[in-house]
Design an enzyme around this catalytic site. Structure first.
Site, PDB file in Angstrom:
ATOM      1  N   SER A 129      16.165  16.624  61.213  1.00  0.00           N
ATOM      2  CA  SER A 129      14.773  16.982  60.672  1.00  0.00           C
ATOM      3  C   SER A 129      14.672  18.100  60.092  1.00  0.00           C
ATOM      4  CB  SER A 129      13.923  16.734  62.087  1.00  0.00           C
ATOM      5  OG  SER A 129      12.950  17.544  62.005  1.00  0.00           O
ATOM      6  N   TYR A 153      12.817  19.723  71.270  1.00  0.00           N
ATOM      7  CA  TYR A 153      13.181  18.617  70.212  1.00  0.00           C
ATOM      8  C   TYR A 153      14.126  19.265  69.137  1.00  0.00           C
ATOM      9  CZ  TYR A 153      12.654  15.567  66.320  1.00  0.00           C
ATOM     10  OH  TYR A 153      13.001  14.748  65.287  1.00  0.00           O
ATOM     11  N   LYS A 157      18.178  18.445  67.873  1.00  0.00           N
ATOM     12  CA  LYS A 157      18.770  18.054  66.660  1.00  0.00           C
ATOM     13  C   LYS A 157      19.534  19.187  66.192  1.00  0.00           C
ATOM     14  CE  LYS A 157      16.214  14.506  65.993  1.00  0.00           C
ATOM     15  NZ  LYS A 157      17.094  13.109  66.003  1.00  0.00           N
TER      16      LYS A 157
HETATM   17  P1  NAD Z   1      11.057   5.855  66.494  1.00  0.00           P
HETATM   18  O1  NAD Z   1      10.649   6.511  67.993  1.00  0.00           O
HETATM   19  O2  NAD Z   1      10.170   5.156  65.966  1.00  0.00           O
HETATM   20  O3  NAD Z   1      12.413   5.311  66.750  1.00  0.00           O
HETATM   21  C1  NAD Z   1      13.486   5.659  67.522  1.00  0.00           C
HETATM   22  C2  NAD Z   1      13.854   4.309  68.174  1.00  0.00           C
HETATM   23  O4  NAD Z   1      15.064   4.884  69.041  1.00  0.00           O
HETATM   24  C3  NAD Z   1      12.875   3.587  68.880  1.00  0.00           C
HETATM   25  O5  NAD Z   1      13.044   2.292  68.467  1.00  0.00           O
HETATM   26  C4  NAD Z   1      13.273   3.903  70.545  1.00  0.00           C
HETATM   27  O6  NAD Z   1      13.066   2.791  71.378  1.00  0.00           O
HETATM   28  C5  NAD Z   1      14.832   3.985  70.119  1.00  0.00           C
HETATM   29  N1  NAD Z   1      15.362   5.020  71.536  1.00  0.00           N
HETATM   30  C6  NAD Z   1      15.020   6.229  71.678  1.00  0.00           C
HETATM   31  N2  NAD Z   1      15.924   6.476  72.789  1.00  0.00           N
HETATM   32  C7  NAD Z   1      16.791   5.875  72.707  1.00  0.00           C
HETATM   33  C8  NAD Z   1      18.139   5.378  73.755  1.00  0.00           C
HETATM   34  N3  NAD Z   1      18.407   6.514  74.605  1.00  0.00           N
HETATM   35  N4  NAD Z   1      18.874   4.477  73.441  1.00  0.00           N
HETATM   36  C9  NAD Z   1      18.513   3.578  72.594  1.00  0.00           C
HETATM   37  N5  NAD Z   1      17.228   3.302  71.954  1.00  0.00           N
HETATM   38  C10 NAD Z   1      16.485   4.683  71.861  1.00  0.00           C
HETATM   39  O7  NAD Z   1      11.196   7.306  65.564  1.00  0.00           O
HETATM   40  P2  NAD Z   1      11.394   7.484  64.307  1.00  0.00           P
HETATM   41  O8  NAD Z   1      10.213   8.048  63.528  1.00  0.00           O
HETATM   42  O9  NAD Z   1      12.021   5.848  63.650  1.00  0.00           O
HETATM   43  O10 NAD Z   1      12.616   8.278  64.059  1.00  0.00           O
HETATM   44  C11 NAD Z   1      13.925   8.029  64.154  1.00  0.00           C
HETATM   45  C12 NAD Z   1      14.772   9.186  64.212  1.00  0.00           C
HETATM   46  O11 NAD Z   1      14.430   9.994  63.194  1.00  0.00           O
HETATM   47  C13 NAD Z   1      14.720   9.921  65.511  1.00  0.00           C
HETATM   48  O12 NAD Z   1      16.187  10.701  65.721  1.00  0.00           O
HETATM   49  C14 NAD Z   1      13.849  11.152  64.892  1.00  0.00           C
HETATM   50  O13 NAD Z   1      14.107  12.387  65.968  1.00  0.00           O
HETATM   51  C15 NAD Z   1      14.363  11.307  63.562  1.00  0.00           C
HETATM   52  N6  NAD Z   1      13.239  12.126  62.714  1.00  0.00           N
HETATM   53  C16 NAD Z   1      11.930  11.485  62.860  1.00  0.00           C
HETATM   54  C17 NAD Z   1      10.970  12.057  62.118  1.00  0.00           C
HETATM   55  C18 NAD Z   1       9.354  11.512  61.877  1.00  0.00           C
HETATM   56  O14 NAD Z   1       8.695  12.397  61.565  1.00  0.00           O
HETATM   57  N7  NAD Z   1       9.173  10.210  62.177  1.00  0.00           N
HETATM   58  C19 NAD Z   1      11.052  13.475  61.189  1.00  0.00           C
HETATM   59  C20 NAD Z   1      12.289  13.776  61.208  1.00  0.00           C
HETATM   60  C21 NAD Z   1      13.426  13.091  62.125  1.00  0.00           C
HETATM   61  N1  UFG Z   2      -2.249  18.476  61.040  1.00  0.00           N
HETATM   62  C1  UFG Z   2      -3.658  18.596  61.186  1.00  0.00           C
HETATM   63  N2  UFG Z   2      -4.147  17.580  62.179  1.00  0.00           N
HETATM   64  C2  UFG Z   2      -3.400  16.857  62.964  1.00  0.00           C
HETATM   65  C3  UFG Z   2      -1.817  16.580  62.789  1.00  0.00           C
HETATM   66  C4  UFG Z   2      -1.440  17.358  61.886  1.00  0.00           C
HETATM   67  O1  UFG Z   2      -4.183  19.377  60.718  1.00  0.00           O
HETATM   68  O2  UFG Z   2      -4.379  16.066  63.511  1.00  0.00           O
HETATM   69  C5  UFG Z   2      -1.506  19.314  60.171  1.00  0.00           C
HETATM   70  C6  UFG Z   2      -0.490  20.200  60.948  1.00  0.00           C
HETATM   71  O3  UFG Z   2      -1.092  21.315  61.373  1.00  0.00           O
HETATM   72  C7  UFG Z   2       0.517  20.272  59.634  1.00  0.00           C
HETATM   73  C8  UFG Z   2       0.316  18.962  58.987  1.00  0.00           C
HETATM   74  O4  UFG Z   2      -0.995  18.390  59.453  1.00  0.00           O
HETATM   75  O5  UFG Z   2       0.114  21.440  58.896  1.00  0.00           O
HETATM   76  C9  UFG Z   2       1.378  18.045  59.324  1.00  0.00           C
HETATM   77  O6  UFG Z   2       1.583  17.894  60.796  1.00  0.00           O
HETATM   78  P1  UFG Z   2       2.375  16.616  61.416  1.00  0.00           P
HETATM   79  O7  UFG Z   2       2.247  16.750  62.850  1.00  0.00           O
HETATM   80  O8  UFG Z   2       2.202  15.640  60.701  1.00  0.00           O
HETATM   81  O9  UFG Z   2       3.957  17.111  61.100  1.00  0.00           O
HETATM   82  P2  UFG Z   2       4.788  18.364  61.542  1.00  0.00           P
HETATM   83  O10 UFG Z   2       5.171  18.848  60.047  1.00  0.00           O
HETATM   84  O11 UFG Z   2       4.197  19.332  62.404  1.00  0.00           O
HETATM   85  O12 UFG Z   2       5.945  17.611  61.994  1.00  0.00           O
HETATM   86  C10 UFG Z   2       6.859  16.888  61.640  1.00  0.00           C
HETATM   87  C11 UFG Z   2       7.479  15.610  62.616  1.00  0.00           C
HETATM   88  C12 UFG Z   2       8.503  16.814  63.670  1.00  0.00           C
HETATM   89  C13 UFG Z   2       9.238  17.337  62.735  1.00  0.00           C
HETATM   90  C14 UFG Z   2       8.636  18.216  61.560  1.00  0.00           C
HETATM   91  C15 UFG Z   2       9.860  18.919  60.664  1.00  0.00           C
HETATM   92  O13 UFG Z   2       6.430  15.452  63.474  1.00  0.00           O
HETATM   93  O14 UFG Z   2       9.118  15.750  64.399  1.00  0.00           O
HETATM   94  O15 UFG Z   2       7.912  17.322  60.758  1.00  0.00           O
HETATM   95  O16 UFG Z   2      10.311  17.873  59.892  1.00  0.00           O
HETATM   96  F1  UFG Z   2      10.322  18.242  63.670  1.00  0.00           F
END
Ligand code: NAD
Ligand code: UFG
Length: 341
Positions: A129, A153, A157
């Site tokens: 991330s 978190y 990572k």
């Molecule tokens: P998500 O929660 O939708 O998907 C994660 C999946 O992993 C889910 O289906 C959950 O049931 C499964 N899971 C969690 N722990 C597990 C375990 N111990 N064993 C087996 N399955 C397990 O999340 P996502 O948004 O699809 O994110 C996927 C990956 O990308 C994650 O590692 C997350 O940290 C990373 N990521 C997500 C974002 C975001 O904003 N969505 C941003 C950066 C990185």
């Molecule tokens: N924001 C608002 N109101 C809300 C939610 C968000 O104003 O209700 C703003 C936040 O302050 C930020 C922007 O919208 O400026 C984006 O916020 P998000 O919560 O959508 O995303 P972040 O950038 O804070 O975090 C995301 C993922 C994290 C990851 C990070 C960096 O959720 O898991 O990007 O990749 F770590």
């Protein structure tokens, strides 16, 4: 008959990004086995993936920390590579439940890597991330920026990234791609799969779209006094379908590249919260009420990617623009106001 080239284990394949990547993998002729414990997802997502692709999925319902379940999966299949999505991802929750996050995200990766090593499968794409850049000193962010974490978190990572770099230096047979996602949004064009945030969402787009369908009254904009062009936070929003295709490119590059490389997966463009609100209103025809609130703890002003390395090395770049993202996000939300329920 469909020709499969490689078999891929997708951990967390029922989740938001995983389910979209499974669709792309199948469309590109890969054979897929999904392993998920459904702790943050629904089996319905996989049924919908089957509807989109017309392929019956091979699903292992297990925790990635269950070493025996993993070993069984490797005994029954010859995996060419693993894409490791499984993990917990809520920043705020991680500060309240650090042990749960470290156990799930770090121990999960360790168990997986050990079983991969034992079975001679040394090719992995890992979901990292942009959070590993902490509060960057400037934007756009390149992959060589210093790494840090401000919450459990992000630490989890970063720890897994470090573990991957260590095993790569110890054994040159490993082929590792670390993908650092910026802000994933939107959904598959069918509107069948998307992000099911469950409850009140933390992230911007899920929140706005719930205001759009009338489930929430207004958006709280967290701060309008940042050093950005309109004072609200700037982020690099990336369409989840583009994100999925980056995994395919990463797998293809790993075919002939050893070592451990990190790639930024974003569009390279930053949009402010207020620009997102406007774009969402354009795409949905809905009026989004918002109120300016104090800054959210831990938020940074600006975060967007330098995408030069992923363009040059992976041959990948985002194809969907802001309007596409808003349209597809809204389409999913309107069709599925209660997610998969
Ligand atoms: P998500 O929660 O939708 O998907 C994660 C999946 O992993 C889910 O289906 C959950 O049931 C499964 N899971 C969690 N722990 C597990 C375990 N111990 N064993 C087996 N399955 C397990 O999340 P996502 O948004 O699809 O994110 C996927 C990956 O990308 C994650 O590692 C997350 O940290 C990373 N990521 C997500 C974002 C975001 O904003 N969505 C941003 C950066 C990185
Ligand atoms: N924001 C608002 N109101 C809300 C939610 C968000 O104003 O209700 C703003 C936040 O302050 C930020 C922007 O919208 O400026 C984006 O916020 P998000 O919560 O959508 O995303 P972040 O950038 O804070 O975090 C995301 C993922 C994290 C990851 C990070 C960096 O959720 O898991 O990007 O990749 F770590």
């Amino acid at each position: 008959m469909q020709q499969f080239n490689n078999k891929i284990l997708v951990t967390g394949g029922a989740g938001y990004i995983g389910s979209h990547t499974v669709v792309s993998l199948i469309e590109q002729g890969f054979e897929v086995v999904v392993l998920d414990n459904f702790s943050n997802s629904s089996a319905e997502a996989l049924r919908r993936v089957e509807r989109i692709t017309g392929v019956t999925l091979d699903v292992v319902s297990a925790d990635v920390r269950d070493r025996q379940a993993l070993q069984n999966a490797f005994e029954h299949n010859k995996f060419d590579a693993v894409i490791h999505f499984a993990g917990l991802k809520a920043v705020g929750e991680s500060a309240q439940q650090p042990l749960r996050y470290y156990l799930n995200n770090v121990d999960g990766a360790l168990q997986l890597l050990q079983v991969m090593n034992d079975n001679g499968c040394k090719r992995i794409v890992f979901s990292s991330s942009a959070t590993v850049y902490g509060d960057p000193s400037s934007v756009p962010i390149t992959e060589s920026f210093p790494l840090s974490a401000t919450n459990p978190y992000g630490q989890s990572k970063l720890m897994v990234e470090n573990i991957l770099r260590d095993i790569s230096s110890s054994d040159p047979n490993w082929q590792i791609s670390i993908l650092r996602y910026f802000n994933p949004v939107a959904a598959h064009q069918s509107g069948l799969i998307g992000e099911d945030s469950g409850g009140v969402p933390n992230n911007l787009l899920p929140y706005i779209s719930q205001v759009g369908v009338g489930k929430l009254e207004f958006l709280s904009v967290y701060g309008n006094d940042y050093d950005t062009h309109d004072g609200t936070g700037v982020r690099d929003y990336i369409h989840v379908v583009d994100l999925a295709s980056a995994h395919i490119k990463a797998l293809k590059v790993l075919d002939d590249e050893h070592g451990c490389q990190s790639y930024n997966i974003g569009t390279g463009r930053g949009y402010s919260v207020l620009e997102i609100v406007k774009a969402f209103e354009r795409a949905s025809g809905q009026n989004i009420e918002y109120k300016i609130m104090p800054r959210r703890l831990g938020d940074i002003a600006s975060c967007y990617a330098d995408t030069d390395k992923s363009a040059r090395t992976l041959g990948w770049q985002a194809e969907h623009d802001l309007d596409d993202m808003m349209r597809d996000h809204w389409h999913w939300q309107r069709k599925n106001p209660n997610g998969y329920n």
